[in-house]
Design an enzyme around this catalytic site. Structure first.
Site, PDB file in Angstrom:
ATOM      1  N   ASP B  52     -42.268 -36.948  -2.382  1.00 41.94           N
ATOM      2  CA  ASP B  52     -42.002 -35.785  -0.790  1.00 41.94           C
ATOM      3  C   ASP B  52     -42.640 -36.592   0.517  1.00 41.94           C
ATOM      4  O   ASP B  52     -42.903 -38.041   0.355  1.00 41.94           O
ATOM      5  CB  ASP B  52     -42.725 -34.658  -1.472  1.00 41.94           C
ATOM      6  CG  ASP B  52     -42.069 -33.504  -1.347  1.00 41.94           C
ATOM      7  OD1 ASP B  52     -40.956 -33.290  -1.502  1.00 41.94           O
ATOM      8  OD2 ASP B  52     -43.004 -32.675  -2.325  1.00 41.94           O
ATOM      9  N   TYR B 110     -50.579 -40.636 -11.327  1.00 44.02           N
ATOM     10  CA  TYR B 110     -50.158 -40.071 -10.080  1.00 44.02           C
ATOM     11  C   TYR B 110     -52.101 -40.223  -9.728  1.00 44.02           C
ATOM     12  O   TYR B 110     -53.039 -40.371 -10.980  1.00 44.02           O
ATOM     13  CB  TYR B 110     -50.009 -39.041  -9.661  1.00 44.02           C
ATOM     14  CG  TYR B 110     -48.692 -38.862  -9.698  1.00 44.02           C
ATOM     15  CD1 TYR B 110     -48.090 -38.714  -8.350  1.00 44.02           C
ATOM     16  CD2 TYR B 110     -48.339 -38.255 -10.526  1.00 44.02           C
ATOM     17  CE1 TYR B 110     -46.603 -38.813  -8.283  1.00 44.02           C
ATOM     18  CE2 TYR B 110     -46.194 -38.704 -10.400  1.00 44.02           C
ATOM     19  CZ  TYR B 110     -46.076 -38.668  -8.683  1.00 44.02           C
ATOM     20  OH  TYR B 110     -44.273 -38.600  -9.019  1.00 44.02           O
TER      21      TYR B 110
END
Lengths: 258, 258
Positions: B52, B110
């Site tokens: 994003d 992540y």
């Protein structure tokens, strides 16, 4: 009439420097807009140092005078609520009427951050001088000694300044190294003096880097200072690595532990 | 026809995310522009993960195919010369024809970075989630255990995704704390799984933060997962703290030391 001293932090990346300029986004301009709103009158602030575009501050100082309703103890919170996210007021305190952030300052400390990294590090591009060649830190430390003291630093001043008295005293100049990871080292240069000429810290840093790269010998520093010739000194290090760390308002002595 | 795998780093701050969108500055868009120039033909790249806006990458992976003249070993250097300074190609290597960055991926790691700091830290605003309240790290660590394994993570997915199979496996979820200074602590959350739903890592992080703030008890995590209800989970943590760390192309086992 109140006289207020602000201690200010800013990330210089997106500013055209400290000093107000028409049409440009400057730190002074943004702070004055907010204080003018809070004080319901035109406020002008005087900064201790006019940092260049891209230069950061951990501890800039600025004073402003006015006759306004908002209590001094509320200024920090109220201003921070209105300021953009790359400026932060650390403190606001009332000072004597004749106190002036620039003229009352007795000295300043700047920090310059270098990142030694074999591969480019995109995250540090605006906050460090990225250098991918190994630097001889011992030679750089040796070179530091030659800067200490009172000298005519004309060789370490960019053109474009109308300063005529180019004698400044450097109290302290230190280099420290912090390992960040297997491939990355942070090299921090901290310099304290009674004042600095235009781009002086960045040219000292560039010169120290050239010492680290063995292009300049440590003992040549004295000749460079004595030459008073800008072309004898090293390159100018990038703005993004420079941080105005602290402004001192009491007397500093050479060698004092600050 | 060559098939090339790129490993890519980017600072997501100034991008409208990974995925190409007309009129917007995206990572995919910038890389495709450069590769199209280098290869003298329209190049489309397939990224392993569509990060994003504001999300960063230490190790995004992408593949692209084409029949072009530039040798694969020259792509890294040539592309980095043309790319903007917030994207960096770490490597470019030729892979089998049927290899695809997204479909061949077996797992991802992540990292989410939190900065605990009493005073606002302007320098970390795009790179950390700034939290000024003390977090109960032990409770957060305890909560991590409940996420491990294969679950329907629908409660940890933002709306706006058309994914129907919401079962994912989390192999590993760790929290570590690094002291940065007297007043600052870095809290790092690292999560590895076979895949992640839309905003899943940021919602897991927000939920863990609420555990740290004692708004949610660690043992409630299982109920939240079982509820499959987004409103039972915590808030979504800001994009700027999230880093796509690594894409794996070989099988990972739960508990494997990665």
């Amino acid at each position: 009439m109140k006289n207020v001293l602000l201690k200010i932090q800013y990330d210089g990346t997106l500013f055209s420097g400290w000093q107000k300029q028409p049409e440009l986004r400057t730190v002074q301009g943004e702070i004055e807009k907010v204080l003018t709103k809070l004080c319901c009158q035109t406020i002008e602030i005087n900064g201790a140092s006019r940092t260049d575009a891209g230069v950061h501050a951990y501890g800039q100082a600025a004073t402003f005078k006015g006759d306004y309703a908002i209590p001094v103890e509320n200024i920090k919170k109220a201003a921070n609520n209105l300021l953009p996210e790359d400026i932060y007021i650390l403190s606001a305190e009332e000072v004597d009427d004749d106190f002036h952030a620039r003229f009352s300052s007795k000295g300043k400390t700047y920090e310059y951050k270098i990142l030694y990294t074999k591969e480019k590090d995109i995250f540090s591009r605006n906050y460090y001088y990225n250098i991918c060649k190994e630097l001889d830190i011992e030679a750089m430390k040796k070179a530091c000694g030659y800067f200490i003291g009172s000298h005519d630093f004309r060789a370490f001043m960019s053109s474009g300044s109308n300063v005529t008295d180019t004698v400044r005293e450097i109290y302290d100049l230190n280099i420290s190294v912090k390992k960040k990871s297997a491939k990355k080292k942070e090299i921090l240069i901290e310099v304290t003096g009674n004042g600095f000429l235009y781009n002086m810290v960045r040219i000292i840093t560039g010169t120290l880097v050239e010492v680290g790269l063995k292009k300049i010998k440590p003992e040549e520093i004295l000749n460079i200072i004595e030459s008073k010739n800008r072309y004898m000194a090293g390159h100018i290090a990038p703005a993004g690595g420079l941080y105005l760390k602290e402004i001192y308002f009491s007397d500093l002595q050479k060698g004092e532990n600050i």
